[in-house]
Scaffold this motif. Structure first.
Motif, PDB file in Angstrom:
ATOM      1  N   GLN A  56      -8.772 -81.712  15.048  1.00 52.34           N
ATOM      2  CA  GLN A  56      -8.937 -80.156  15.548  1.00 52.34           C
ATOM      3  C   GLN A  56      -9.359 -79.273  14.447  1.00 52.34           C
ATOM      4  O   GLN A  56      -9.064 -79.330  13.391  1.00 52.34           O
ATOM      5  CB  GLN A  56      -7.470 -79.985  15.993  1.00 52.34           C
ATOM      6  N   PRO A  58     -10.818 -74.937  13.748  1.00 49.23           N
ATOM      7  CA  PRO A  58     -10.767 -73.473  14.377  1.00 49.23           C
ATOM      8  C   PRO A  58     -11.622 -73.479  15.405  1.00 49.23           C
ATOM      9  O   PRO A  58     -12.772 -73.890  15.625  1.00 49.23           O
ATOM     10  CB  PRO A  58     -10.854 -72.577  13.189  1.00 49.23           C
ATOM     11  N   LYS A  59     -11.295 -72.385  16.275  1.00 50.27           N
ATOM     12  CA  LYS A  59     -12.222 -71.971  17.571  1.00 50.27           C
ATOM     13  C   LYS A  59     -13.610 -71.668  16.775  1.00 50.27           C
ATOM     14  O   LYS A  59     -13.719 -70.754  16.041  1.00 50.27           O
ATOM     15  CB  LYS A  59     -11.809 -71.061  18.077  1.00 50.27           C
ATOM     16  N   GLY A  60     -14.756 -72.057  17.367  1.00 52.93           N
ATOM     17  CA  GLY A  60     -16.154 -71.708  17.051  1.00 52.93           C
ATOM     18  C   GLY A  60     -16.401 -72.684  15.832  1.00 52.93           C
ATOM     19  O   GLY A  60     -17.908 -72.632  15.468  1.00 52.93           O
ATOM     20  N   GLU A  62     -17.002 -77.008  14.689  1.00 51.37           N
ATOM     21  CA  GLU A  62     -17.221 -78.346  15.018  1.00 51.37           C
ATOM     22  C   GLU A  62     -16.939 -79.329  13.853  1.00 51.37           C
ATOM     23  O   GLU A  62     -17.223 -79.153  12.664  1.00 51.37           O
ATOM     24  CB  GLU A  62     -18.381 -78.784  16.031  1.00 51.37           C
ATOM     25  N   LYS A 397     -19.731 -74.059  11.519  1.00 59.44           N
ATOM     26  CA  LYS A 397     -19.682 -73.131  12.730  1.00 59.44           C
ATOM     27  C   LYS A 397     -20.561 -73.716  13.766  1.00 59.44           C
ATOM     28  O   LYS A 397     -21.835 -74.049  13.743  1.00 59.44           O
ATOM     29  CB  LYS A 397     -19.960 -71.891  12.372  1.00 59.44           C
ATOM     30  N   THR A 398     -20.153 -73.535  14.940  1.00 59.34           N
ATOM     31  CA  THR A 398     -21.130 -73.776  15.999  1.00 59.34           C
ATOM     32  C   THR A 398     -22.165 -72.744  16.175  1.00 59.34           C
ATOM     33  O   THR A 398     -21.744 -71.555  16.215  1.00 59.34           O
ATOM     34  CB  THR A 398     -20.432 -74.068  17.596  1.00 59.34           C
TER      35      THR A 398
END
Length: 399
Positions: A56, A58-60, A62, A397-398
């Protein structure tokens, strides 16, 4: 209970002599100190490629596997040219990892140094790669293709203290141009006879002479300079066998001449009651002159690498002064802890809190990985080595 042992420290029946004897040896502890020492390893899960889906971020962001099958990769370093290197202590070598198409996967691995037993610490400056094991510091000219001219290597230091319990030396050049080397303690909590153990050394690259920059640091493998303040920060490993919840791991602002308490205190000057008094003084008096930690983290998580983002692109704006720490994972906590990477958030140059960055290696009380090294590239890709599964992970970051 299985895997659990009890240890009791008892007071001496009588003082060892008087006067001069006490002044030389220090007074034994006055009170009986009782604690429970837990020995509990997380169960090992064999790594399988699909396990990356358990990780896992953070959001945003990968996470992916950048390289696998590397044995026990440890410390990572990114050169000014963008080349990524990893030391393999157990293999005694250093690898150059090449990502030629920019997909954050290393298509080519090149051995640039071999037969350097126990090699661990790595840094670069002015066209040279610097490497160290527990006793030696060597340097090698870097060729334009990122490989090294091993035939022109130089032995700079050959008499660092023996490794003992903490042989994993790390080093880096500071903003002042000096080389800093972290030397851990030889044992768990003894008073060291060698003044160059449990310290941060400062080395002058003009003469290779060295001095003690800071002391009382049990084992600060990970350290770096905060980008805005240029101050040194490090994550210190707290002591073992003193209970499941104490002493804490420490986040320290490391200053010249600072004494950080080991072996008499941990955290914010918390005295270790099990220690004998130093010769001619008391623990409590000695501790008054030490530097308290800035943040205390969960005991036994075992910090390895620590590095700041320091100008990396493609990260959230409020992360620019933050750092990442690799928690290798516990062996002596009632419930396994660590086995993850956290972001240490800084405000006005001071560490204020920790937030998870990469988790999932620990599943209940089983684990399939142990984070060790961290490097952050200029484009903001974070590479993290795992010396249990043999992988290097890329977090970015995506788009």
């Amino acid at each position: 209970m299985k895997n659990k042992k009890l240890f009791y420290l008892s007071s001496f029946a009588m003082l060892l002599g008087a006067g001069a004897a006490n002044a030389q040896r220090g007074l034994p502890v006055k009170d009986v100190t009782t604690f429970t020492s837990v020995i509990k390893y997380a169960q090992v899960m064999d790594y399988k490629p699909e396990m990356v889906k358990l990780l896992q971020v953070p959001k945003g962001f990968e996470v992916s596997v950048a390289a696998s099958g590397l044995g026990k990769p440890r410390m990572l370093y990114t050169s000014p040219e963008g080349n990524v290197y990893v030391t393999r202590r157990d293999g005694g070598d250093v690898l150059l990892l090449q990502d030629k198409d920019g997909d954050s996967k290393f298509e080519n691995l090149v051995t640039v140094v071999a037969n350097f037993k126990g090699v661990h610490g790595i840094t670069m400056k002015d066209g040279w790669m610097y490497l160290c094991n527990s006793n030696e510091v060597r340097r090698y000219p870097v060729k334009p293709d990122g490989t090294l001219n091993t035939s022109a290597s130089e032995l700079l230091i050959k008499d660092l203290p023996d490794g003992g319990q903490h042989p994993n030396r790390t080093m880096d050049f500071g903003p002042d141009g000096m080389l800093y080397i972290s030397v851990g303690s030889l044992c768990n909590d003894c008073k060291e006879s060698d003044k160059e153990t449990a310290v941060m050394l400062q080395v002058d690259p003009k003469t290779w002479g060295r001095t003690i920059y800071a002391s009382g640091l049990r084992n600060t493998i990970g350290f770096d300079w905060q980008p805005q303040t240029k101050e040194m920060w490090g994550i210190d490993n707290g002591g073992d066998t003193k209970g499941s919840d104490w002493p804490p791991e420490e986040i320290n602002r490391i200053i010249k001449g600072g004494d950080y308490g080991f072996p008499y205190a941990y955290g914010k000057r918390e005295v270790d009651k099990s220690r004998e008094d130093p010769a001619g003084n008391s623990k409590e008096e000695v501790v008054k002159g030490t530097q308290p930690s800035v943040l205390e983290m969960t005991a036994h998580m075992a910090p390895i690498a620590f590095t700041f983002f320091d100008g990396a692109a493609n990260i959230p704006e409020d992360w620019s002064g933050d750092g990442l720490v690799a928690w290798h994972g516990s062996w002596n906590a009632a419930t396994p802890v660590g086995y993850k990477v956290q972001r240490i958030h800084f405000e006005k140059g001071m560490a204020v809190k920790a937030e998870d960055f990469l988790t999932g290696f620990l599943q209940d009380e089983s684990r399939f990985g142990r984070p060790a090294g961290i490097t952050i590239t200029k484009n903001g890709t974070v590479y993290i080595s795992d010396d249990a599964s043999g992988n290097i992970y890329a977090v970015k970051k995506t788009k």
